[in-house]
Design an enzyme around this catalytic site. Sequence first.
Site, short mmCIF file in Angstrom:
data_model
loop_
_atom_site.label_atom_id
_atom_site.label_comp_id
_atom_site.label_asym_id
_atom_site.label_seq_id
_atom_site.Cartn_x
_atom_site.Cartn_y
_atom_site.Cartn_z
N SER A 137 0.86 -1.19 0.00
CA SER A 137 0.00 0.00 0.00
C SER A 137 0.89 1.24 0.00
O SER A 137 2.04 1.17 0.47
CB SER A 137 -0.87 0.01 1.26
OG SER A 137 -1.42 1.29 1.49
N TYR A 150 -2.28 -0.18 10.37
CA TYR A 150 -2.29 -0.61 8.96
C TYR A 150 -0.97 -0.23 8.29
O TYR A 150 -0.36 -1.06 7.59
CB TYR A 150 -3.47 0.04 8.25
CG TYR A 150 -3.63 -0.36 6.80
CD1 TYR A 150 -4.12 -1.62 6.46
CD2 TYR A 150 -3.29 0.52 5.78
CE1 TYR A 150 -4.26 -1.99 5.13
CE2 TYR A 150 -3.44 0.15 4.45
CZ TYR A 150 -3.92 -1.10 4.13
OH TYR A 150 -4.07 -1.47 2.82
P1 NAP Z 1 -11.48 -6.86 0.46
O1 NAP Z 1 -12.46 -6.46 -0.61
O2 NAP Z 1 -11.89 -6.78 1.89
O3 NAP Z 1 -10.92 -8.31 0.13
C1 NAP Z 1 -10.01 -8.99 0.96
C2 NAP Z 1 -10.30 -10.45 0.95
O4 NAP Z 1 -9.39 -11.12 1.87
C3 NAP Z 1 -11.73 -10.76 1.46
O5 NAP Z 1 -12.31 -11.80 0.71
C4 NAP Z 1 -11.47 -11.15 2.91
O6 NAP Z 1 -12.48 -11.96 3.45
C5 NAP Z 1 -10.16 -11.92 2.75
N1 NAP Z 1 -9.52 -12.07 4.04
C6 NAP Z 1 -9.52 -11.20 5.09
N2 NAP Z 1 -8.87 -11.73 6.13
C7 NAP Z 1 -8.44 -12.96 5.74
C8 NAP Z 1 -7.74 -13.99 6.39
N3 NAP Z 1 -7.34 -13.88 7.66
N4 NAP Z 1 -7.48 -15.13 5.71
C9 NAP Z 1 -7.90 -15.29 4.43
N5 NAP Z 1 -8.58 -14.34 3.76
C10 NAP Z 1 -8.85 -13.18 4.41
O7 NAP Z 1 -10.15 -5.96 0.39
P2 NAP Z 1 -9.42 -5.24 -0.85
O8 NAP Z 1 -9.77 -3.81 -0.76
O9 NAP Z 1 -9.60 -6.00 -2.11
O10 NAP Z 1 -7.89 -5.38 -0.36
C11 NAP Z 1 -7.04 -6.44 -0.77
C12 NAP Z 1 -5.60 -6.07 -0.41
O11 NAP Z 1 -5.25 -4.83 -1.02
C13 NAP Z 1 -5.36 -5.90 1.08
O12 NAP Z 1 -4.08 -6.42 1.43
C14 NAP Z 1 -5.39 -4.39 1.25
O13 NAP Z 1 -4.63 -3.96 2.37
C15 NAP Z 1 -4.73 -3.96 -0.05
N6 NAP Z 1 -5.03 -2.58 -0.43
C16 NAP Z 1 -6.33 -2.18 -0.63
C17 NAP Z 1 -6.57 -0.85 -0.99
C18 NAP Z 1 -7.96 -0.34 -1.22
O14 NAP Z 1 -8.14 0.89 -1.29
N7 NAP Z 1 -8.97 -1.20 -1.35
C19 NAP Z 1 -5.49 0.04 -1.13
C20 NAP Z 1 -4.19 -0.41 -0.92
C21 NAP Z 1 -3.96 -1.73 -0.57
P3 NAP Z 1 -13.65 -11.18 4.31
O15 NAP Z 1 -14.43 -10.42 3.28
O16 NAP Z 1 -14.41 -12.27 4.97
O17 NAP Z 1 -12.94 -10.30 5.29
#
Ligand code: NAP
Length: 252
Positions: A137, A150
């Site tokens: 990130s 975070y």
């Molecule tokens: P998301 O829509 O919440 O998807 C994350 C997925 O990971 C969900 O299916 C979640 O399941 C699953 N997960 C959470 N905890 C877990 C665990 N302990 N074991 C296995 N699976 C797990 O999030 P996203 O926005 O796509 O983010 C994905 C990655 O990108 C993350 O690492 C996040 O920090 C990074 N990121 C996101 C953004 C942003 O703006 N969205 C920006 C920078 C970086 P649940 O739905 O049940 O929790």
Amino acid sequence: MKPRLNGKIAVVTGAGSGIGRAIAERLAADGADIYALDLAVAQVKETVESITGAGGRCTALAADVSDTEAMRAAFAGIPRLDVLVNNAGIAHIGNVGSTSAADMDRLYAVNVRGVYHGLHFGVGKMGPGSAIVNICSVAAKLGISDRFAYSMTKGAVLSMTMSVARDYVAQGIRCNCVCPARIHTPFVEGYLEKNYPDTKDEMFAKLAAWQPIGRMGTPAEVASLVAFLVSDEAAFVTGSAYDIDGGVTLLR
Ligand code: NAP
């Protein structure tokens, strides 16, 4: 043209939603056999269906990335690995004063130990020409406001990336990370619904305007960068942290 990941086996963690789902779909479209890992098989059902429905190959894996034995068992069934994407992660809001020790441990367990587990159980199955991408990130480099725990975890993802890149370069295994700014995923929608139910649209516009480019990124845009980094077209790229941030890091 032959799809660039034909014959490759890929694991994507957190593949049930948002960025992870888009990455799994994109790598499958590029020809890879996907293992889509999430907390429960039911959570990757839609990902599996969308990939197989489009003629791709995808197997569901259930594991909590923070659980050592669950991750050992999940990886045990994978014959070999060409591509590993450590994407699963959780968010947290708070500065150092409002962040509890329990919050720190929870964020560490998923975002740091979870990535460690993917690397630890994955790397032994990888050989020359294989590639890892960790989803980091902009918080790792900038320390986003009100994201103390975070930002700490994403700093660790950046340093694990450099460490693995260095230790495995002689074995022909590349390791990079990508550093997105705000990406429009279900997480963002949930955050707005929970914290700003009455001013959702206004807050959405504010979050979008934070990126100098004037909008949030899309999961597909992150997936497209990941697809490049794990392909042989990026054979000269390792130990790098690619910003995909609408200009946040250099222009703000
Ligand atoms: P998301 O829509 O919440 O998807 C994350 C997925 O990971 C969900 O299916 C979640 O399941 C699953 N997960 C959470 N905890 C877990 C665990 N302990 N074991 C296995 N699976 C797990 O999030 P996203 O926005 O796509 O983010 C994905 C990655 O990108 C993350 O690492 C996040 O920090 C990074 N990121 C996101 C953004 C942003 O703006 N969205 C920006 C920078 C970086 P649940 O739905 O049940 O929790």
